[in-house]
Scaffold this motif. Structure first.
Motif, PDB file in Angstrom:
ATOM      1  N   HIS A 229     -10.880  -3.874 -14.133  1.00  0.00           N
ATOM      2  CA  HIS A 229      -9.557  -3.249 -13.995  1.00  0.00           C
ATOM      3  C   HIS A 229      -8.489  -4.328 -13.980  1.00  0.00           C
ATOM      4  O   HIS A 229      -8.791  -5.506 -13.773  1.00  0.00           O
ATOM      5  CB  HIS A 229      -9.479  -2.442 -12.680  1.00  0.00           C
TER       6      HIS A 229
ATOM      7  N   ASP B 297      -4.826  -5.075 -11.861  1.00  0.00           N
ATOM      8  CA  ASP B 297      -4.043  -4.556 -10.744  1.00  0.00           C
ATOM      9  C   ASP B 297      -2.777  -3.959 -11.346  1.00  0.00           C
ATOM     10  O   ASP B 297      -2.223  -4.495 -12.304  1.00  0.00           O
ATOM     11  CB  ASP B 297      -3.749  -5.664  -9.736  1.00  0.00           C
TER      12      ASP B 297
ATOM     13  N   HIS C 237     -10.145  -7.971 -14.231  1.00  0.00           N
ATOM     14  CA  HIS C 237     -11.122  -8.612 -13.351  1.00  0.00           C
ATOM     15  C   HIS C 237     -12.086  -7.576 -12.794  1.00  0.00           C
ATOM     16  O   HIS C 237     -11.838  -6.367 -12.907  1.00  0.00           O
ATOM     17  CB  HIS C 237     -10.432  -9.400 -12.238  1.00  0.00           C
TER      18      HIS C 237
HETATM   19 FE   LIG Z   1      -8.041  -6.027  -8.472  1.00  0.00          FE
END
Ligand SMILES: [Fe+2]
Ligand SMILES: O=C(O)CCC(=O)C(=O)O
Length: 320
Positions: A199, A201, A258
């Motif tokens: 994903h 952020d 990440h």
């Molecule tokens: Fe994250």
């Protein structure tokens, strides 16, 4: 150098926080800018958060997750008007993931006395643990990472040539969410199982503490087309930029993909991420002349509207 040796840059922030000579601040600003432009991630020492606070945090997280599941379920974030509280293992699934994330988590945020703006502001839920075992160390740590997140935002603004006076608006009543996480040992026979699946952020600055020695975080490097493992080192933080920063900087800072696979040991792994997004009604400080005038709140509503409900007044106020 073989690509196996590529590691994230390590930046000593003390030159910015506590400069000793001319040029110290500028050096840190340039290092952070280069790291965020190339990787969207860096590791950092000299961050000013004492080891005692880091240890206090990890001990409290351990105590929290040791509570019986039925007790933790009573604190579910799904029943809380401000989306604070406990998230059970298996509760989050991203598109295309083979299996739900194995992690369990607990969220806190700003401590405001009344619920406002569809729960973006309001009180936290606190587990029924002695105050000095949970509330006090956690709150002290929240405030320390809140401060560090704000410092990183300042450095990112300076890196693009903007004045830090822009932080007055941006950090007026900032949305700062802290997520405490426990990853169970990885199941060896479930190849599609992630602690946290791949994903990016979605928001602003992430300030992440990993339990020392409990490696597992990997960052995608576009150029090398490779996952780079991020070592979990004592007293070293991981900082990364979310999609808000990627978009608002016009891609000058990256938001990198990440994931976490707790495969390195047969033990659980603890981590804690503090996400500093900014004031709900603030607009892009990374490009103050951005004609779009998109607000932090608009980005948060767009990200979560499938998962949570927001009232019409809030949606109108943040301009979605
Ligand atoms: Fe994250
Ligand atoms: O636990 C970690 O190391 C990373 C967690 C993470 O990426 C997240 O919660 O967004």
């Amino acid at each position: 150098m073989s690509t196996d040796e590529v590691t994230l840059p390590l930046v000593d922030l003390s030159g910015y926080i506590n400069p000793q000579k001319p040029g110290d601040k500028e050096r840190v600003i340039a290092e952070v800018r280069d790291a965020c432009a190339q990787y969207g991630f860096f590791q950092t020492t000299g961050h000013g958060i004492p080891m005692s606070q880091q240890k206090g945090l990890l001990k409290s997280i351990e105590t929290l997750f040791k509570m019986p599941l039925e007790e933790k379920r009573k604190l579910s974030f799904l029943n809380n008007p401000c989306r604070r509280g406990y998230e059970e293992s298996g509760a989050s699934l991203r598109d295309g993931d083979a299996l739900p994330d194995s992690k369990e988590a607990f969220y806190i945020g700003r401590e405001d006395p009344v619920v406002e703006h569809s729960g973006f502001y309001g009180p936290n839920v606190w587990p029924p643990l002695p105050k000095e075992e949970f509330h006090d160390p956690i709150w002290e740590y929240y405030q320390a990472t809140h401060k560090l997140g704000e410092i990183i935002w300042e450095i990112l603004l300076l890196g693009l040539g903007h004045p830090i006076s822009l932080m007055e608006e941006f950090a007026k009543r900032p949305m700062v969410v802290m997520k405490m996480i426990r990853y169970p040992p990885q199941a060896k026979d479930l190849p599609g199982q992630f602690g946290v699946g791949p994903h990016k952020d979605f928001g602003g600055v992430t300030v992440l503490l990993q339990e020392a020695g409990k490696h597992g975080l990997q960052v995608w490097h576009e150029g090398l087309e490779k996952w780079l493992p991020v070592k979990a080192m004592e007293d070293v933080y991981v900082i990364n930029c979310g999609d808000m920063i990627g978009k608002w900087s016009g891609g000058r800072y990256k938001s990198a993909k990440h994931q976490v696979i707790n495969a390195a040991s047969d033990e659980p792994r603890l981590s804690c991420a503090t996400f500093f997004h900014g004031d709900l009604f603030a607009t892009n400080p990374l490009d103050p002349s951005d004609p779009e005038r998109e607000t932090v709140g608009a980005l948060l509503v767009k990200r979560f509207r499938n998962q949570f409900s927001f009232d019409k007044e809030l949606i109108a106020a943040v301009g979605v």
